[in-house]
Design a protein around this motif. Sequence first.
Motif, PDB file in Angstrom:
ATOM      1  N   GLU A   3       0.856  -1.196   0.000  1.00 63.62           N
ATOM      2  CA  GLU A   3       0.000   0.000   0.000  1.00 63.62           C
ATOM      3  C   GLU A   3       0.885   1.237   0.000  1.00 63.62           C
ATOM      4  O   GLU A   3       1.499   1.580   1.018  1.00 63.62           O
ATOM      5  CB  GLU A   3      -0.906   0.004   1.222  1.00 63.62           C
ATOM      6  CG  GLU A   3      -1.869   1.187   1.237  1.00 63.62           C
ATOM      7  CD  GLU A   3      -2.728   1.202   2.479  1.00 63.62           C
ATOM      8  OE1 GLU A   3      -3.939   0.960   2.359  1.00 63.62           O
ATOM      9  OE2 GLU A   3      -2.184   1.437   3.578  1.00 63.62           O
ATOM     10  N   LYS A  15      -1.728  -5.264   1.289  1.00 63.79           N
ATOM     11  CA  LYS A  15      -2.341  -5.040  -0.019  1.00 63.79           C
ATOM     12  C   LYS A  15      -3.032  -3.686  -0.033  1.00 63.79           C
ATOM     13  O   LYS A  15      -3.552  -3.227   0.984  1.00 63.79           O
ATOM     14  CB  LYS A  15      -3.342  -6.148  -0.343  1.00 63.79           C
ATOM     15  CG  LYS A  15      -2.708  -7.498  -0.654  1.00 63.79           C
ATOM     16  CD  LYS A  15      -1.956  -7.442  -1.980  1.00 63.79           C
ATOM     17  CE  LYS A  15      -1.387  -8.805  -2.349  1.00 63.79           C
ATOM     18  NZ  LYS A  15      -0.656  -8.768  -3.648  1.00 63.79           N
ATOM     19  N   PRO A  16      -3.077  -3.040  -1.191  1.00 64.50           N
ATOM     20  CA  PRO A  16      -3.737  -1.721  -1.272  1.00 64.50           C
ATOM     21  C   PRO A  16      -5.199  -1.799  -0.843  1.00 64.50           C
ATOM     22  O   PRO A  16      -5.905  -2.766  -1.166  1.00 64.50           O
ATOM     23  CB  PRO A  16      -3.610  -1.368  -2.757  1.00 64.50           C
ATOM     24  CG  PRO A  16      -2.493  -2.207  -3.274  1.00 64.50           C
ATOM     25  CD  PRO A  16      -2.514  -3.466  -2.475  1.00 64.50           C
ATOM     26  N   GLN A  17      -5.626  -0.804  -0.095  1.00 68.11           N
ATOM     27  CA  GLN A  17      -7.019  -0.721   0.324  1.00 68.11           C
ATOM     28  C   GLN A  17      -7.859  -0.068  -0.773  1.00 68.11           C
ATOM     29  O   GLN A  17      -7.375   0.805  -1.497  1.00 68.11           O
ATOM     30  CB  GLN A  17      -7.136   0.103   1.613  1.00 68.11           C
ATOM     31  CG  GLN A  17      -6.243  -0.389   2.740  1.00 68.11           C
ATOM     32  CD  GLN A  17      -6.607  -1.772   3.215  1.00 68.11           C
ATOM     33  OE1 GLN A  17      -7.728  -2.003   3.677  1.00 68.11           O
ATOM     34  NE2 GLN A  17      -5.676  -2.709   3.096  1.00 68.11           N
ATOM     35  N   SER A  36      -8.195   3.914  -1.563  1.00 70.74           N
ATOM     36  CA  SER A  36      -7.159   4.575  -0.775  1.00 70.74           C
ATOM     37  C   SER A  36      -6.549   5.723  -1.579  1.00 70.74           C
ATOM     38  O   SER A  36      -6.413   5.651  -2.797  1.00 70.74           O
ATOM     39  CB  SER A  36      -6.063   3.576  -0.379  1.00 70.74           C
ATOM     40  OG  SER A  36      -5.425   3.069  -1.532  1.00 70.74           O
TER      41      SER A  36
END
Length: 511
Positions: free
Chosen positions: A203, A233-235, A238
Amino acid sequence: MNEVEQKRKLMQDALDALKTQKERNSMGQFSTPYPLALEIMRYMRNLLKKKDVSFIEPSIGTGVFYSAFLNEFAESTKRVLGFEIDSHYYNPTKKFWKETPLELRQANFLDQEPDDLFDMLVANPPYVRHHHIDSDKKVQLQEKVLKKYGIKISGLAGLYCYFMILSSAWLNENGLSCWLVPSEFMDVNYGTAVKKFLLHNVELVHIHRFNANDLQFADALVSSCIVVFRNRKPQKSSKIKFSIGGTINKPNEIRLIDGSNLKAESKWTSLFQGNVVNLESQVTLGSFFTVKRGIATGDNDFFIVDKETIEKYEIPHIFLRPVLPSPRYIEGNCISSENGNPVVSHPQFLFSCNLPEAIIKKNYPKVWEYIKFGIEKGVPKGYICSHRNPWYSCEDREPAAIVIPYMGRSESQNKMFRFILNKSKAITTNVYLLLYPKPEYAYCLKNVSLLNEIWQKLNSIATETLCQNGRFYGGGLHKMEPKELMRTPANEISTLLEPKSNGQLSLFATA
Protein backbone atom coordinates in the motif's frame (compact mmCIF):
# COMPACT_ATOMS: atom_id res chain seq x y z
CA MET A 1 22.77 17.99 16.70
CA ASN A 2 23.68 16.09 19.87
CA GLU A 3 27.19 15.14 20.93
CA VAL A 4 26.89 11.51 19.80
CA GLU A 5 25.79 12.58 16.34
CA GLN A 6 28.62 15.09 16.10
CA LYS A 7 31.12 12.31 16.78
CA ARG A 8 29.40 9.98 14.29
CA LYS A 9 29.54 12.68 11.61
CA LEU A 10 33.26 13.20 12.20
CA MET A 11 33.78 9.45 11.82
CA GLN A 12 31.70 9.44 8.62
CA ASP A 13 33.70 12.27 7.07
CA ALA A 14 37.02 10.65 7.99
CA LEU A 15 36.00 7.29 6.50
CA ASP A 16 34.66 8.91 3.32
CA ALA A 17 37.91 10.83 2.88
CA LEU A 18 39.85 7.55 2.79
CA LYS A 19 37.93 6.45 -0.30
CA THR A 20 38.09 7.87 -3.78
CA GLN A 21 34.97 9.27 -5.44
CA LYS A 22 35.16 6.43 -7.96
CA GLU A 23 35.18 3.79 -5.21
CA ARG A 24 32.17 5.33 -3.51
CA ASN A 25 30.34 5.68 -6.82
CA SER A 26 30.82 2.01 -7.68
CA MET A 27 29.33 0.97 -4.32
CA GLY A 28 26.73 3.75 -4.19
CA GLN A 29 27.95 5.06 -0.84
CA PHE A 30 26.38 8.46 -0.23
CA SER A 31 25.49 9.23 3.36
CA THR A 32 22.23 10.93 4.28
CA PRO A 33 22.52 14.39 5.86
CA TYR A 34 21.52 14.11 9.52
CA PRO A 35 18.84 16.87 9.40
CA LEU A 36 17.11 14.95 6.60
CA ALA A 37 17.43 11.63 8.47
CA LEU A 38 15.92 13.26 11.56
CA GLU A 39 13.08 14.76 9.51
CA ILE A 40 12.28 11.34 8.06
CA MET A 41 12.40 9.61 11.45
CA ARG A 42 10.00 12.19 12.93
CA TYR A 43 7.64 11.55 10.04
CA MET A 44 7.79 7.80 10.71
CA ARG A 45 7.18 8.28 14.42
CA ASN A 46 4.01 10.26 13.71
CA LEU A 47 2.85 7.69 11.17
CA LEU A 48 3.65 4.57 13.20
CA LYS A 49 2.18 5.63 16.57
CA LYS A 50 3.38 2.46 18.25
CA LYS A 51 5.35 1.59 21.36
CA ASP A 52 8.10 -1.03 21.41
CA VAL A 53 9.18 -0.48 17.83
CA SER A 54 11.45 -2.95 16.01
CA PHE A 55 13.59 -1.27 13.36
CA ILE A 56 15.71 -2.65 10.51
CA GLU A 57 18.14 -0.80 8.26
CA PRO A 58 19.51 -2.78 5.28
CA SER A 59 22.45 -0.46 4.41
CA ILE A 60 23.41 1.25 7.63
CA GLY A 61 26.77 2.82 6.77
CA THR A 62 27.90 4.57 9.95
CA GLY A 63 24.35 4.74 11.28
CA VAL A 64 22.92 8.17 10.49
CA PHE A 65 19.35 6.81 10.48
CA TYR A 66 20.06 4.85 13.64
CA SER A 67 21.30 8.06 15.23
CA ALA A 68 18.04 9.76 14.27
CA PHE A 69 16.09 6.71 15.46
CA LEU A 70 17.65 6.97 18.93
CA ASN A 71 16.67 10.64 19.00
CA GLU A 72 13.00 9.92 18.20
CA PHE A 73 12.36 6.38 19.51
CA ALA A 74 14.69 6.22 22.53
CA GLU A 75 11.86 5.13 24.83
CA SER A 76 10.24 2.73 22.34
CA THR A 77 13.03 0.48 21.14
CA LYS A 78 12.21 -3.22 20.87
CA ARG A 79 14.92 -4.46 18.48
CA VAL A 80 17.27 -2.81 15.99
CA LEU A 81 19.06 -4.71 13.22
CA GLY A 82 21.44 -3.23 10.70
CA PHE A 83 23.39 -4.60 7.73
CA GLU A 84 26.61 -3.25 6.25
CA ILE A 85 28.57 -5.05 3.56
CA ASP A 86 31.74 -2.92 3.51
CA SER A 87 34.25 -3.64 6.31
CA HIS A 88 35.64 -0.12 5.81
CA TYR A 89 32.44 1.18 7.44
CA TYR A 90 31.30 -1.92 9.32
CA ASN A 91 34.22 -2.24 11.75
CA PRO A 92 34.30 1.41 12.94
CA THR A 93 30.48 1.51 13.10
CA LYS A 94 30.28 -1.66 15.20
CA LYS A 95 32.80 -0.21 17.63
CA PHE A 96 31.11 3.20 17.73
CA TRP A 97 27.64 1.85 18.60
CA LYS A 98 28.72 -1.11 20.78
CA GLU A 99 27.12 0.32 23.94
CA THR A 100 23.71 0.69 22.26
CA PRO A 101 20.98 -1.85 21.36
CA LEU A 102 22.11 -2.03 17.72
CA GLU A 103 22.67 -5.54 16.36
CA LEU A 104 25.00 -5.13 13.40
CA ARG A 105 25.79 -7.75 10.76
CA GLN A 106 28.43 -7.61 8.06
CA ALA A 107 26.49 -9.10 5.17
CA ASN A 108 24.74 -8.27 1.91
CA PHE A 109 21.13 -7.63 2.87
CA LEU A 110 19.90 -8.92 -0.49
CA ASP A 111 21.45 -12.34 0.20
CA GLN A 112 19.75 -12.75 3.57
CA GLU A 113 16.46 -14.39 4.52
CA PRO A 114 14.37 -12.97 7.40
CA ASP A 115 14.84 -14.50 10.84
CA ASP A 116 12.36 -12.01 12.30
CA LEU A 117 9.82 -9.44 11.12
CA PHE A 118 10.04 -5.73 11.88
CA ASP A 119 7.67 -2.83 12.40
CA MET A 120 9.70 -0.27 10.52
CA LEU A 121 12.37 -0.06 7.84
CA VAL A 122 14.09 3.18 6.86
CA ALA A 123 16.87 3.20 4.29
CA ASN A 124 19.01 5.15 1.90
CA PRO A 125 20.01 2.13 -0.23
CA PRO A 126 23.23 1.98 -2.26
CA TYR A 127 22.84 4.00 -5.43
CA VAL A 128 24.64 1.49 -7.64
CA ARG A 129 23.88 1.76 -11.35
CA HIS A 130 23.17 -1.40 -13.32
CA HIS A 131 26.56 -1.52 -15.04
CA HIS A 132 28.27 -1.82 -11.64
CA ILE A 133 26.20 -4.89 -10.71
CA ASP A 134 27.85 -8.24 -11.45
CA SER A 135 25.96 -9.93 -14.30
CA ASP A 136 25.46 -13.21 -12.42
CA LYS A 137 24.28 -11.30 -9.35
CA LYS A 138 21.86 -9.32 -11.48
CA VAL A 139 20.29 -12.49 -12.90
CA GLN A 140 20.01 -13.94 -9.39
CA LEU A 141 18.22 -10.81 -8.12
CA GLN A 142 15.90 -10.72 -11.13
CA GLU A 143 14.89 -14.33 -10.52
CA LYS A 144 14.33 -13.60 -6.83
CA VAL A 145 12.00 -10.69 -7.59
CA LEU A 146 10.12 -12.72 -10.20
CA LYS A 147 9.69 -15.70 -7.87
CA LYS A 148 8.57 -13.69 -4.83
CA TYR A 149 6.41 -11.04 -6.47
CA GLY A 150 5.74 -12.14 -10.06
CA ILE A 151 7.43 -8.97 -11.33
CA LYS A 152 9.94 -9.00 -14.17
CA ILE A 153 12.53 -6.33 -13.50
CA SER A 154 14.71 -4.81 -16.21
CA GLY A 155 18.44 -5.45 -16.34
CA LEU A 156 18.86 -1.65 -16.45
CA ALA A 157 17.47 -1.25 -12.92
CA GLY A 158 19.81 0.15 -10.29
CA LEU A 159 20.49 -1.79 -7.10
CA TYR A 160 18.12 0.39 -5.08
CA CYS A 161 15.15 -1.04 -7.03
CA TYR A 162 15.92 -4.56 -5.76
CA PHE A 163 16.31 -3.25 -2.22
CA MET A 164 12.90 -1.56 -2.30
CA ILE A 165 11.07 -4.59 -3.64
CA LEU A 166 12.77 -7.37 -1.68
CA SER A 167 12.69 -5.50 1.63
CA SER A 168 9.00 -6.11 2.29
CA ALA A 169 9.77 -9.74 3.21
CA TRP A 170 11.29 -8.38 6.44
CA LEU A 171 8.22 -6.40 7.53
CA ASN A 172 5.29 -7.26 9.76
CA GLU A 173 1.79 -7.03 8.37
CA ASN A 174 1.16 -3.27 8.26
CA GLY A 175 4.87 -2.63 8.81
CA LEU A 176 6.09 0.71 7.47
CA SER A 177 8.89 1.09 4.94
CA CYS A 178 10.55 4.38 3.99
CA TRP A 179 13.11 4.85 1.23
CA LEU A 180 15.27 7.79 0.24
CA VAL A 181 15.91 7.03 -3.44
CA PRO A 182 16.51 8.72 -6.81
CA SER A 183 13.25 10.05 -8.24
CA GLU A 184 14.16 8.80 -11.72
CA PHE A 185 12.31 5.50 -11.16
CA MET A 186 9.05 7.40 -11.63
CA ASP A 187 9.87 8.14 -15.28
CA VAL A 188 12.36 5.65 -16.69
CA ASN A 189 11.35 2.34 -18.25
CA TYR A 190 13.10 0.18 -15.67
CA GLY A 191 11.11 1.94 -12.95
CA THR A 192 7.91 0.27 -14.22
CA ALA A 193 8.69 -2.80 -12.10
CA VAL A 194 9.05 -0.67 -8.95
CA LYS A 195 5.78 1.12 -9.67
CA LYS A 196 4.00 -2.21 -10.23
CA PHE A 197 5.25 -3.35 -6.84
CA LEU A 198 4.11 -0.13 -5.16
CA LEU A 199 0.66 -0.28 -6.74
CA HIS A 200 -0.15 -3.97 -6.42
CA ASN A 201 2.02 -5.65 -3.79
CA VAL A 202 2.01 -3.06 -1.00
CA GLU A 203 0.00 0.00 0.00
CA LEU A 204 1.74 3.10 -1.26
CA VAL A 205 1.27 5.87 1.32
CA HIS A 206 3.32 8.87 0.24
CA ILE A 207 5.90 10.03 -2.27
CA HIS A 208 7.64 13.29 -1.47
CA ARG A 209 9.82 14.86 -4.13
CA PHE A 210 12.39 17.51 -3.42
CA ASN A 211 12.70 20.50 -5.71
CA ALA A 212 15.11 19.87 -8.58
CA ASN A 213 17.42 22.61 -7.27
CA ASP A 214 17.47 21.10 -3.78
CA LEU A 215 20.28 18.57 -4.11
CA GLN A 216 20.07 16.19 -1.14
CA PHE A 217 23.54 14.73 -1.66
CA ALA A 218 26.30 17.15 -2.54
CA ASP A 219 28.39 14.36 -4.06
CA ALA A 220 25.69 12.41 -5.91
CA LEU A 221 24.21 14.02 -9.01
CA VAL A 222 20.69 12.70 -8.64
CA SER A 223 17.44 14.23 -7.52
CA SER A 224 15.88 12.54 -4.53
CA CYS A 225 12.47 11.52 -3.32
CA ILE A 226 11.08 9.75 -0.27
CA VAL A 227 8.83 6.73 -0.82
CA VAL A 228 6.71 5.39 2.05
CA PHE A 229 4.57 2.24 1.92
CA ARG A 230 2.82 -0.20 4.26
CA ASN A 231 3.36 -3.91 3.99
CA ARG A 232 -0.20 -4.82 3.07
CA LYS A 233 -2.34 -5.04 -0.02
CA PRO A 234 -3.74 -1.72 -1.27
CA GLN A 235 -7.02 -0.72 0.32
CA LYS A 236 -9.97 0.10 -1.91
CA SER A 237 -10.39 3.81 -2.61
CA SER A 238 -7.16 4.58 -0.78
CA LYS A 239 -5.58 7.95 -1.51
CA ILE A 240 -1.87 8.33 -2.17
CA LYS A 241 -0.16 11.53 -1.09
CA PHE A 242 2.14 13.19 -3.63
CA SER A 243 4.01 16.18 -2.25
CA ILE A 244 6.79 18.42 -3.50
CA GLY A 245 9.15 21.00 -2.04
CA GLY A 246 9.87 21.86 1.55
CA THR A 247 10.15 18.82 3.83
CA ILE A 248 8.17 15.59 4.04
CA ASN A 249 6.53 16.91 7.23
CA LYS A 250 5.86 20.37 5.78
CA PRO A 251 5.78 20.14 1.98
CA ASN A 252 5.09 23.15 -0.21
CA GLU A 253 2.40 21.37 -2.23
CA ILE A 254 0.29 18.24 -1.65
CA ARG A 255 -1.96 16.25 -3.97
CA LEU A 256 -4.08 13.25 -3.02
CA ILE A 257 -4.57 10.80 -5.86
CA ASP A 258 -6.73 7.70 -6.05
CA GLY A 259 -4.39 4.74 -6.42
CA SER A 260 -6.77 3.01 -8.83
CA ASN A 261 -6.13 5.81 -11.34
CA LEU A 262 -2.38 5.23 -11.42
CA LYS A 263 -0.62 3.12 -14.01
CA ALA A 264 2.82 1.62 -13.61
CA GLU A 265 3.60 2.35 -17.25
CA SER A 266 2.87 6.08 -16.94
CA LYS A 267 5.27 8.81 -15.90
CA TRP A 268 4.59 9.93 -12.36
CA THR A 269 6.46 13.23 -12.21
CA SER A 270 3.46 15.04 -13.68
CA LEU A 271 1.45 13.95 -10.61
CA PHE A 272 3.31 16.55 -8.56
CA GLN A 273 2.05 19.37 -10.79
CA GLY A 274 -1.23 21.23 -10.48
CA ASN A 275 -2.67 19.87 -13.72
CA VAL A 276 -2.45 16.25 -14.76
CA VAL A 277 -3.01 15.67 -18.46
CA ASN A 278 -3.83 12.45 -20.21
CA LEU A 279 -1.11 12.34 -22.84
CA GLU A 280 -2.59 9.24 -24.45
CA SER A 281 -5.54 11.28 -25.74
CA GLN A 282 -3.45 14.13 -27.12
CA VAL A 283 -1.64 14.81 -30.35
CA THR A 284 2.06 14.59 -29.60
CA LEU A 285 5.31 15.49 -31.33
CA GLY A 286 5.62 11.81 -32.15
CA SER A 287 2.57 12.17 -34.38
CA PHE A 288 4.65 14.30 -36.75
CA PHE A 289 8.31 13.60 -36.02
CA THR A 290 10.67 10.75 -35.45
CA VAL A 291 13.18 11.83 -32.82
CA LYS A 292 16.71 10.43 -32.68
CA ARG A 293 19.82 11.17 -30.67
CA GLY A 294 22.77 12.61 -32.57
CA ILE A 295 25.59 10.24 -33.43
CA ALA A 296 27.77 8.65 -30.77
CA THR A 297 31.31 8.92 -32.12
CA GLY A 298 33.01 6.85 -29.44
CA ASP A 299 35.51 9.63 -28.72
CA ASN A 300 34.60 13.22 -29.55
CA ASP A 301 38.11 14.46 -28.79
CA PHE A 302 39.39 12.36 -31.69
CA PHE A 303 36.52 12.39 -34.18
CA ILE A 304 35.45 16.04 -33.84
CA VAL A 305 38.20 18.09 -35.48
CA ASP A 306 38.82 21.78 -36.06
CA LYS A 307 40.45 23.54 -39.02
CA GLU A 308 43.86 23.46 -37.39
CA THR A 309 43.78 19.66 -37.11
CA ILE A 310 42.45 19.35 -40.66
CA GLU A 311 45.33 21.42 -42.01
CA LYS A 312 47.97 19.68 -39.90
CA TYR A 313 46.99 16.19 -41.10
CA GLU A 314 45.81 17.26 -44.57
CA ILE A 315 42.43 15.61 -44.08
CA PRO A 316 40.47 15.84 -47.39
CA HIS A 317 36.86 17.00 -47.43
CA ILE A 318 35.62 13.51 -48.41
CA PHE A 319 36.45 12.39 -44.85
CA LEU A 320 34.77 15.38 -43.22
CA ARG A 321 31.23 16.45 -42.40
CA PRO A 322 30.25 19.73 -40.71
CA VAL A 323 29.01 19.23 -37.17
CA LEU A 324 27.24 21.59 -34.79
CA PRO A 325 29.25 22.65 -31.74
CA SER A 326 28.05 22.13 -28.18
CA PRO A 327 24.77 23.98 -27.44
CA ARG A 328 26.56 26.32 -25.04
CA TYR A 329 28.47 27.76 -28.01
CA ILE A 330 25.34 28.49 -30.02
CA GLU A 331 23.85 31.92 -29.57
CA GLY A 332 20.21 32.26 -30.47
CA ASN A 333 17.98 29.53 -31.86
CA CYS A 334 18.85 29.64 -35.56
CA ILE A 335 21.92 28.33 -37.41
CA SER A 336 22.65 30.08 -40.70
CA SER A 337 24.38 28.33 -43.58
CA GLU A 338 27.31 29.19 -45.82
CA ASN A 339 27.89 26.62 -48.57
CA GLY A 340 26.17 24.07 -46.34
CA ASN A 341 28.45 24.78 -43.37
CA PRO A 342 26.99 26.26 -40.19
CA VAL A 343 27.90 29.87 -39.50
CA VAL A 344 29.42 29.53 -36.02
CA SER A 345 32.41 31.08 -34.27
CA HIS A 346 34.43 27.86 -34.08
CA PRO A 347 33.62 25.53 -37.01
CA GLN A 348 33.99 21.83 -36.30
CA PHE A 349 33.87 18.73 -38.46
CA LEU A 350 33.31 15.03 -38.00
CA PHE A 351 36.20 12.89 -39.17
CA SER A 352 35.02 9.57 -40.61
CA CYS A 353 36.61 7.24 -43.13
CA ASN A 354 35.64 3.75 -44.31
CA LEU A 355 38.73 2.98 -46.40
CA PRO A 356 41.00 0.07 -45.43
CA GLU A 357 44.22 0.92 -43.60
CA ALA A 358 46.41 -0.15 -46.55
CA ILE A 359 44.76 2.36 -48.89
CA ILE A 360 44.98 5.16 -46.34
CA LYS A 361 48.68 4.47 -45.77
CA LYS A 362 49.35 4.58 -49.51
CA ASN A 363 47.12 7.45 -50.66
CA TYR A 364 46.71 9.58 -47.52
CA PRO A 365 49.88 9.28 -45.42
CA LYS A 366 49.11 12.33 -43.26
CA VAL A 367 45.62 10.98 -42.49
CA TRP A 368 47.28 7.71 -41.52
CA GLU A 369 49.39 9.68 -39.05
CA TYR A 370 46.21 10.96 -37.46
CA ILE A 371 44.74 7.46 -37.25
CA LYS A 372 47.95 6.24 -35.61
CA PHE A 373 47.58 9.10 -33.13
CA GLY A 374 44.12 7.74 -32.28
CA ILE A 375 45.51 4.23 -31.86
CA GLU A 376 48.15 5.53 -29.44
CA LYS A 377 45.40 7.24 -27.44
CA GLY A 378 43.51 3.93 -27.21
CA VAL A 379 40.48 5.17 -29.15
CA PRO A 380 39.89 1.80 -30.94
CA LYS A 381 39.59 0.05 -27.56
CA GLY A 382 36.49 2.03 -26.57
CA TYR A 383 33.20 0.17 -26.58
CA ILE A 384 31.66 1.94 -29.58
CA CYS A 385 34.81 1.97 -31.72
CA SER A 386 35.62 -1.66 -30.94
CA HIS A 387 32.27 -2.66 -32.45
CA ARG A 388 32.89 -0.80 -35.75
CA ASN A 389 34.79 -1.95 -38.82
CA PRO A 390 36.86 -0.01 -39.46
CA TRP A 391 36.88 1.62 -36.05
CA TYR A 392 37.43 5.09 -37.55
CA SER A 393 34.21 4.96 -39.63
CA CYS A 394 31.35 6.76 -37.88
CA GLU A 395 27.63 6.40 -38.41
CA ASP A 396 26.29 8.00 -41.59
CA ARG A 397 23.50 10.35 -40.54
CA GLU A 398 21.39 12.90 -42.38
CA PRO A 399 21.21 16.42 -40.95
CA ALA A 400 18.00 17.52 -39.27
CA ALA A 401 16.31 20.86 -39.87
CA ILE A 402 15.30 21.15 -36.21
CA VAL A 403 17.40 20.04 -33.26
CA ILE A 404 17.14 20.42 -29.49
CA PRO A 405 19.80 19.99 -26.76
CA TYR A 406 18.92 16.87 -24.79
CA MET A 407 19.76 18.45 -21.43
CA GLY A 408 19.40 21.85 -19.84
CA ARG A 409 19.68 23.62 -16.52
CA SER A 410 17.09 25.84 -14.91
CA GLU A 411 19.68 28.52 -14.10
CA SER A 412 21.00 28.68 -17.68
CA GLN A 413 20.86 31.98 -19.58
CA ASN A 414 19.15 30.17 -22.46
CA LYS A 415 15.73 28.57 -22.34
CA MET A 416 16.09 25.18 -20.69
CA PHE A 417 14.94 23.27 -23.78
CA ARG A 418 15.18 25.28 -27.00
CA PHE A 419 14.42 24.13 -30.52
CA ILE A 420 17.14 25.25 -32.92
CA LEU A 421 16.49 25.77 -36.62
CA ASN A 422 19.42 24.26 -38.50
CA LYS A 423 19.65 25.74 -42.00
CA SER A 424 23.00 24.09 -42.65
CA LYS A 425 23.96 20.53 -43.58
CA ALA A 426 25.67 20.02 -40.24
CA ILE A 427 24.97 16.85 -38.31
CA THR A 428 25.22 16.64 -34.52
CA THR A 429 26.73 14.52 -31.79
CA ASN A 430 24.53 12.90 -29.17
CA VAL A 431 24.23 16.03 -27.04
CA TYR A 432 21.31 16.91 -29.32
CA LEU A 433 17.99 15.33 -30.19
CA LEU A 434 17.12 15.49 -33.89
CA LEU A 435 13.58 15.93 -35.21
CA TYR A 436 12.95 14.21 -38.56
CA PRO A 437 9.48 14.78 -40.07
CA LYS A 438 7.64 11.57 -40.82
CA PRO A 439 7.34 10.85 -44.57
CA GLU A 440 3.79 12.22 -44.83
CA TYR A 441 4.94 15.54 -43.35
CA ALA A 442 8.36 15.83 -45.02
CA TYR A 443 6.97 18.37 -47.50
CA CYS A 444 7.37 21.03 -44.79
CA LEU A 445 11.13 20.96 -45.35
CA LYS A 446 10.77 22.61 -48.75
CA ASN A 447 8.40 25.28 -47.51
CA VAL A 448 10.54 27.90 -45.75
CA SER A 449 7.58 29.79 -44.34
CA LEU A 450 5.90 26.65 -43.00
CA LEU A 451 9.12 25.34 -41.48
CA ASN A 452 9.60 28.65 -39.68
CA GLU A 453 6.08 28.49 -38.29
CA ILE A 454 6.65 24.96 -37.02
CA TRP A 455 9.92 26.01 -35.41
CA GLN A 456 8.21 28.96 -33.68
CA LYS A 457 5.36 26.75 -32.45
CA LEU A 458 7.86 24.29 -31.03
CA ASN A 459 9.61 27.05 -29.10
CA SER A 460 6.25 28.21 -27.73
CA ILE A 461 5.78 24.89 -25.90
CA ALA A 462 5.98 25.70 -22.21
CA THR A 463 9.14 24.63 -20.42
CA GLU A 464 6.98 22.99 -17.76
CA THR A 465 5.32 20.81 -20.40
CA LEU A 466 8.67 19.63 -21.73
CA CYS A 467 10.00 19.02 -18.23
CA GLN A 468 7.01 16.88 -17.31
CA ASN A 469 8.07 14.40 -19.96
CA GLY A 470 11.79 14.57 -19.22
CA ARG A 471 13.90 13.54 -16.27
CA PHE A 472 14.95 15.52 -13.22
CA TYR A 473 18.40 15.39 -11.71
CA GLY A 474 20.13 17.28 -8.96
CA GLY A 475 21.20 20.90 -9.17
CA GLY A 476 18.44 21.90 -11.60
CA LEU A 477 19.57 19.51 -14.35
CA HIS A 478 16.90 18.21 -16.74
CA LYS A 479 17.28 15.60 -19.47
CA MET A 480 15.12 14.47 -22.36
CA GLU A 481 15.31 11.19 -24.28
CA PRO A 482 13.87 10.72 -27.80
CA LYS A 483 10.74 8.82 -26.73
CA GLU A 484 10.11 11.34 -23.97
CA LEU A 485 10.24 14.25 -26.40
CA MET A 486 7.91 12.40 -28.79
CA ARG A 487 5.30 12.17 -25.99
CA THR A 488 5.16 15.96 -25.62
CA PRO A 489 1.71 17.42 -26.48
CA ALA A 490 1.74 19.23 -29.83
CA ASN A 491 -1.83 20.24 -30.58
CA GLU A 492 -0.74 23.53 -32.14
CA ILE A 493 1.48 21.72 -34.65
CA SER A 494 -1.58 19.84 -35.91
CA THR A 495 -3.06 23.17 -37.08
CA LEU A 496 -0.07 23.63 -39.41
CA LEU A 497 0.44 20.16 -40.85
CA GLU A 498 -1.74 17.81 -42.85
CA PRO A 499 -0.46 14.42 -43.97
CA LYS A 500 0.42 14.02 -47.66
CA SER A 501 0.94 10.55 -49.05
CA ASN A 502 3.50 11.76 -51.61
CA GLY A 503 5.65 13.49 -49.01
CA GLN A 504 8.72 11.28 -49.46
CA LEU A 505 11.24 14.11 -49.68
CA SER A 506 14.91 14.22 -48.87
CA LEU A 507 15.70 15.51 -45.40
CA PHE A 508 18.50 17.56 -46.96
CA ALA A 509 15.90 19.76 -48.64
CA THR A 510 16.22 22.69 -46.25
CA ALA A 511 16.24 26.22 -47.56
